[in-house]
Design an enzyme around this catalytic site. Sequence first.
Site, PDB file in Angstrom:
ATOM      1  N   ARG A  36       0.828  -1.216   0.000  1.00 29.91           N
ATOM      2  CA  ARG A  36       0.000   0.000   0.000  1.00 29.91           C
ATOM      3  C   ARG A  36       0.858   1.261   0.000  1.00 29.91           C
ATOM      4  O   ARG A  36       0.542   2.228  -0.684  1.00 29.91           O
ATOM      5  CB  ARG A  36      -0.956   0.004   1.192  1.00 29.91           C
ATOM      6  CG  ARG A  36      -2.061  -1.046   1.055  1.00 29.91           C
ATOM      7  CD  ARG A  36      -2.977  -1.039   2.243  1.00 29.91           C
ATOM      8  NE  ARG A  36      -2.225  -1.388   3.449  1.00 29.91           N
ATOM      9  CZ  ARG A  36      -2.632  -1.160   4.684  1.00 29.91           C
ATOM     10  NH1 ARG A  36      -3.782  -0.549   4.906  1.00 29.91           N
ATOM     11  NH2 ARG A  36      -1.901  -1.526   5.712  1.00 29.91           N
ATOM     12  N   ASN A  54      -6.136  -2.876   1.607  1.00 30.53           N
ATOM     13  CA  ASN A  54      -6.110  -4.329   1.651  1.00 30.53           C
ATOM     14  C   ASN A  54      -7.547  -4.825   1.641  1.00 30.53           C
ATOM     15  O   ASN A  54      -8.438  -4.186   2.194  1.00 30.53           O
ATOM     16  CB  ASN A  54      -5.426  -4.831   2.926  1.00 30.53           C
ATOM     17  CG  ASN A  54      -3.928  -4.662   2.892  1.00 30.53           C
ATOM     18  OD1 ASN A  54      -3.322  -4.549   1.834  1.00 30.53           O
ATOM     19  ND2 ASN A  54      -3.315  -4.644   4.055  1.00 30.53           N
TER      20      ASN A  54
END
Length: 110
Positions: A36, A54
């Site tokens: 990320r 996620n």
Amino acid sequence: MENEATVPAGREASMTETNETRRYLVTGRVQGVGFRWFVEHAAVQLGLAGWVRNRADGRVEVLASGPRQKLHDLYVELKKGPRASRVDNVEVEDAAPETNLKSFRIEGTW
């Protein structure tokens, strides 16, 4: 919202460029490896707005808005991923524009 990064000066999409929005689903070893943060950095450098998060199914989901070429450049980066990751597949689809996208941010698991 866990983290938010603003687009650096001079990296904003030109008002004359048509922005598009894409949703990417990244499969592989993409959680717990800094994916990320990697995506956030790449998106900010490209001047894109959107988010990355996620998913409970182990994938990473990205929504990004910006010029077509910059979205393609993000796709190329997603296929690479950070060093500790292993990207098996990146699914791409057009998405409805979200008018509240002004920067790029990391979101929690969904």
